[in-house]
Design a protein around this motif. Structure first.
Motif, short mmCIF file in Angstrom:
data_model
loop_
_atom_site.label_atom_id
_atom_site.label_comp_id
_atom_site.label_asym_id
_atom_site.label_seq_id
_atom_site.Cartn_x
_atom_site.Cartn_y
_atom_site.Cartn_z
N ALA A 78 86.95 20.39 58.57
CA ALA A 78 86.31 20.37 59.65
C ALA A 78 85.61 19.34 60.44
O ALA A 78 84.51 18.88 59.76
N VAL A 79 85.93 18.79 61.51
CA VAL A 79 85.30 17.84 62.13
C VAL A 79 84.25 18.14 62.95
O VAL A 79 82.99 17.64 63.01
N ALA A 80 84.29 19.28 63.65
CA ALA A 80 83.16 19.74 64.58
C ALA A 80 83.20 21.27 64.98
O ALA A 80 84.33 21.85 64.86
N VAL A 81 82.40 21.89 65.49
CA VAL A 81 82.30 23.38 66.06
C VAL A 81 82.09 23.08 67.63
O VAL A 81 81.29 22.19 67.92
N PHE A 82 82.90 23.85 68.35
CA PHE A 82 82.77 23.64 69.77
C PHE A 82 82.14 24.95 70.29
O PHE A 82 82.41 25.87 70.50
N ASP A 83 80.88 24.44 71.01
CA ASP A 83 80.07 25.52 71.88
C ASP A 83 79.18 24.79 72.57
O ASP A 83 78.16 23.98 72.52
N ARG A 84 79.70 24.66 74.06
CA ARG A 84 79.00 23.83 75.06
C ARG A 84 77.41 24.24 75.01
O ARG A 84 76.78 23.23 75.21
N LYS A 111 89.99 29.98 78.19
CA LYS A 111 91.40 29.28 78.62
C LYS A 111 91.35 27.87 78.92
O LYS A 111 92.36 27.07 78.55
N PRO A 112 90.41 27.26 79.76
CA PRO A 112 90.45 25.99 79.94
C PRO A 112 90.17 25.29 78.85
O PRO A 112 90.60 23.85 78.65
N ILE A 113 89.40 25.51 77.89
CA ILE A 113 89.31 24.83 76.82
C ILE A 113 90.36 24.48 75.94
O ILE A 113 90.77 23.75 75.18
N LEU A 114 91.17 25.92 75.85
CA LEU A 114 92.48 25.71 74.80
C LEU A 114 93.38 25.04 75.67
O LEU A 114 94.24 24.33 74.90
N LEU A 115 93.52 24.84 76.97
CA LEU A 115 94.41 24.03 77.71
C LEU A 115 94.14 22.68 77.55
O LEU A 115 94.85 21.78 77.44
N ASP A 116 92.77 22.25 77.36
CA ASP A 116 92.41 20.99 77.28
C ASP A 116 93.06 20.52 76.09
O ASP A 116 93.52 19.32 75.59
#
Length: 362
Positions: free
Chosen positions: A40-46, A94-99
């Motif tokens: 695990a490099v990071a967890v994504f939550d803005r 969806k924008p996160i997944l597309l990124d």
């Protein structure tokens, strides 16, 4: 093994929990951090960027919470880290997944909504040469037959009196504890998170109902070269929503014994409040009677989830429940699994010699 297998290899994972970075909704994230944390490099939550996984999830230590995939240099996988009711992907993701796809990252998802079936995501993945791996997607089509089962392979199933009480964690911890003792034990994954951790298994809550028992039986047959199978439980046979999955798992797994898991302090059924969770006694009776319709099986130990209580409160509960049920009780994280493993080894001494004798003289 199953076509749903995720090869166990060194990855650099960003775990996506956007807006849901809490222990229960992000239970997939917590398990990946606990058992595959080196990947695990990071967890994504803005909303939570700048904090750490340890602060928010209680595991993962200093693994950073990030709000921009550019901060995860070298990451090659975006793994969906939540398990919401119904398994639907939040539309705002969806924008996160597309990124992530545009950055060449593989997408791994255990949701019921198959991300690979989304036309926009599928087209982007094709364009960038990226794989979308929907862990729950399967083509299981076998019915149970109860043929070819090795009775000298001990089968133990974790069960619960509700959903999300720690059945997978308990199964993993017991398996790891047995391996430390030198035992030939295998964790058998039956859910998306367990598959992500172990690298193989079948997501039984996404198998067509007629083939559910057969899919679990196939897991048993495919792993019975090990001395002991610790089979991951799902939901509970008493839950009004998910009992069908739990019932098929019991009959497909054909357990010699069971380990009951419950969360200390939980009074109402998850997602069904104000419906009360059944007592531990009623849960044990229901499971033993139901499993016994196919073969004798009994609860041999109790694993408690005491995450919301102090050490002293947990110890007092442990002693009360053990005296009440006449069974060993332990929180696998707080107390370790020695008492649970001891109970499983006692079970082996009782049922395996008898099974071997019956086979030899039958």
């Amino acid at each position: 093994m199953s076509q749903n297998s995720t090869p166990v290899s060194k990855r650099r994972i960003v775990i996506l929990t956007e807006g849901h970075t809490e222990p229960v909704p992000a239970k997939t994230a917590t398990c990946i951090l606990r058992y595959r944390g080196d990947e695990a490099v990071a967890v994504f939550d803005r909303e939570q960027a700048g904090k750490t996984a340890g602060e928010l999830l209680g595991v993962g230590g200093d693994t950073p919470i990030i709000g921009d995939l550019a901060q995860a240099e070298g990451a090659d996988t975006l793994l969906v880290g939540i398990a919401p009711p119904g398994g639907r992907a939040p539309a705002e993701w969806k924008p996160i997944l597309l990124d992530a796809i545009a950055r060449g990252m593989k997408i791994v998802s255990g949701l019921h909504d198959f991300l690979g079936d989304d036309p926009e995501l599928a087209e982007a993945a094709k364009k960038h040469g990226v794989e979308i791996h929907d862990v729950r997607k399967n083509n299981e089509r076998d019915v149970a037959s109860r043929q070819g089962v090795r009775e000298d392979c001990l089968r133990v199933l974790t069960i619960g009196n509700d959903c999300s009480v720690g059945k997978m964690l308990t199964a993993l911890e017991i398996t790891n504890a047995m391996k430390r003792r030198g035992a030939d034990a295998k964790f058998v994954a039956t859910g998306q998170t367990g598959i992500m951790v172990e690298g193989d298994g079948v997501p039984i809550d996404c198998v067509v109902s007629d083939f559910l028992n057969g899919a679990v039986e196939k897991l048993v047959l495919g792993n019975q070269h090990h001395d002991t199978l610790i089979i991951e439980g799902q939901a509970t046979i008493t839950h009004p929503r998910y009992s069908c999955v739990s019932s098929g798992l019991v009959h497909g797994a054909m357990p010699h014994g069971m380990v009951l898991v419950y969360e200390m302090g939980r009074d109402t059924v998850m997602g069904m409040s104000p419906l009360q969770v059944p007592s531990l006694e009623d849960t044990i009776e229901a499971y033993e009677r139901f499993a016994g319709l196919a073969m004798p099986s009994r609860v041999v130990a109790v694993a408690m989830n005491s995450r919301r209580f102090t050490d002293d409160e947990a110890q007092a509960e442990r002693e009360r429940v053990s005296e009440r049920l006449g069974l060993p009780v332990a929180d696998p994280i707080r107390h370790g699994c020695d008492d649970l493993v001891d109970a499983i080894e006692r079970l082996r001494g009782e049922v395996i010699p008898a099974a071997a004798t019956a086979t030899a003289t039958g």
